[in-house]
Design a protein around this motif. Sequence first.
Motif, PDB file in Angstrom:
ATOM      1  N   ILE A  90      14.910  45.431 -63.340  1.00  0.00           N
ATOM      2  CA  ILE A  90      15.560  46.739 -63.559  1.00  0.00           C
ATOM      3  C   ILE A  90      15.398  47.613 -62.320  1.00  0.00           C
ATOM      4  O   ILE A  90      16.327  48.293 -61.898  1.00  0.00           O
ATOM      5  CB  ILE A  90      15.002  47.425 -64.818  1.00  0.00           C
ATOM      6  N   ALA A  91      14.208  47.578 -61.735  1.00  0.00           N
ATOM      7  CA  ALA A  91      13.976  48.358 -60.510  1.00  0.00           C
ATOM      8  C   ALA A  91      14.873  47.855 -59.382  1.00  0.00           C
ATOM      9  O   ALA A  91      15.502  48.657 -58.680  1.00  0.00           O
ATOM     10  CB  ALA A  91      12.505  48.288 -60.104  1.00  0.00           C
ATOM     11  N   LEU A  92      14.944  46.541 -59.209  1.00  0.00           N
ATOM     12  CA  LEU A  92      15.797  45.982 -58.147  1.00  0.00           C
ATOM     13  C   LEU A  92      17.258  46.334 -58.380  1.00  0.00           C
ATOM     14  O   LEU A  92      17.973  46.697 -57.441  1.00  0.00           O
ATOM     15  CB  LEU A  92      15.614  44.462 -58.067  1.00  0.00           C
ATOM     16  N   TRP A  93      17.705  46.218 -59.605  1.00  0.00           N
ATOM     17  CA  TRP A  93      19.100  46.547 -59.927  1.00  0.00           C
ATOM     18  C   TRP A  93      19.376  48.015 -59.619  1.00  0.00           C
ATOM     19  O   TRP A  93      20.393  48.351 -58.999  1.00  0.00           O
ATOM     20  CB  TRP A  93      19.390  46.232 -61.396  1.00  0.00           C
ATOM     21  N   THR A  94      18.462  48.891 -60.021  1.00  0.00           N
ATOM     22  CA  THR A  94      18.649  50.325 -59.769  1.00  0.00           C
ATOM     23  C   THR A  94      18.685  50.612 -58.273  1.00  0.00           C
ATOM     24  O   THR A  94      19.532  51.386 -57.803  1.00  0.00           O
ATOM     25  CB  THR A  94      17.524  51.141 -60.448  1.00  0.00           C
ATOM     26  N   MET A  95      17.785  49.982 -57.520  1.00  0.00           N
ATOM     27  CA  MET A  95      17.776  50.201 -56.070  1.00  0.00           C
ATOM     28  C   MET A  95      19.054  49.668 -55.431  1.00  0.00           C
ATOM     29  O   MET A  95      19.605  50.271 -54.518  1.00  0.00           O
ATOM     30  CB  MET A  95      16.531  49.580 -55.451  1.00  0.00           C
ATOM     31  N   LYS A  96      19.553  48.535 -55.902  1.00  0.00           N
ATOM     32  CA  LYS A  96      20.805  47.971 -55.392  1.00  0.00           C
ATOM     33  C   LYS A  96      21.974  48.924 -55.691  1.00  0.00           C
ATOM     34  O   LYS A  96      22.840  49.134 -54.842  1.00  0.00           O
ATOM     35  CB  LYS A  96      21.046  46.594 -56.027  1.00  0.00           C
ATOM     36  N   GLY A 109      22.375  51.594 -53.172  1.00  0.00           N
ATOM     37  CA  GLY A 109      22.664  51.190 -51.805  1.00  0.00           C
ATOM     38  C   GLY A 109      21.534  50.564 -51.014  1.00  0.00           C
ATOM     39  O   GLY A 109      21.704  50.325 -49.816  1.00  0.00           O
ATOM     40  N   LEU A 110      20.413  50.299 -51.620  1.00  0.00           N
ATOM     41  CA  LEU A 110      19.339  49.630 -50.883  1.00  0.00           C
ATOM     42  C   LEU A 110      19.618  48.132 -50.806  1.00  0.00           C
ATOM     43  O   LEU A 110      20.253  47.558 -51.695  1.00  0.00           O
ATOM     44  CB  LEU A 110      17.986  49.866 -51.552  1.00  0.00           C
TER      45      LEU A 110
END
Length: 186
Positions: A138-144, A147-148
């Motif tokens: 979830i954290a990775l998806w949110t960061m993606k 724009g990260l």
Amino acid sequence: DHPTVQKIVNRGIRFLESEYRNDRAANAGEYAGGSPILVGYTILKATGNPAHPLVRAGVSTAAGLAANINKDNHRGESKVMYEVSIAAVLLASIEAAKYRPQLNEVMYFFEKVQKDHGGCGYLGGCTGDTYQVQYVMIALWTMKEVGLDVSPTMVENTLLYLQATIDPSVAWGYQGVLGNGRPVPQ
């Protein structure tokens, strides 16, 4: 938007505001790091108010955790994966550009602690933990979404881990037991 749901949400927000009106509640117990972050994120999502004092307190805690995540030894803390994941979600949701350095630290931390099999779990253990994997994803998806750059290899390895730890019932267990190309009892 339903009035009944709004009434429930508003009662929940009032409860959080009364429970966390001082630092005593926010800094007590096992979830001392994660509680203010989760409360801040909850209130942000429910109210949309980034200036709310509990949102600001959560952001402050999240930013401090994220900025130092690669410097701390974590003292064997079992909840650090949850805390850093929610910290990343809150920082990315509130102002990703401002907190990009902290989010990059979180990204590096996730890459550093991902297990060889692709899962994520307790820092001192070998197995993956399905719940912790969910939070990290979830954290990775949110960061993606903000724009990260998220490592495709990291995501692919996590997907392979999830595929390798599926139960014959088409569910996942708590601590993943790796299969050999077919579902194994979890």
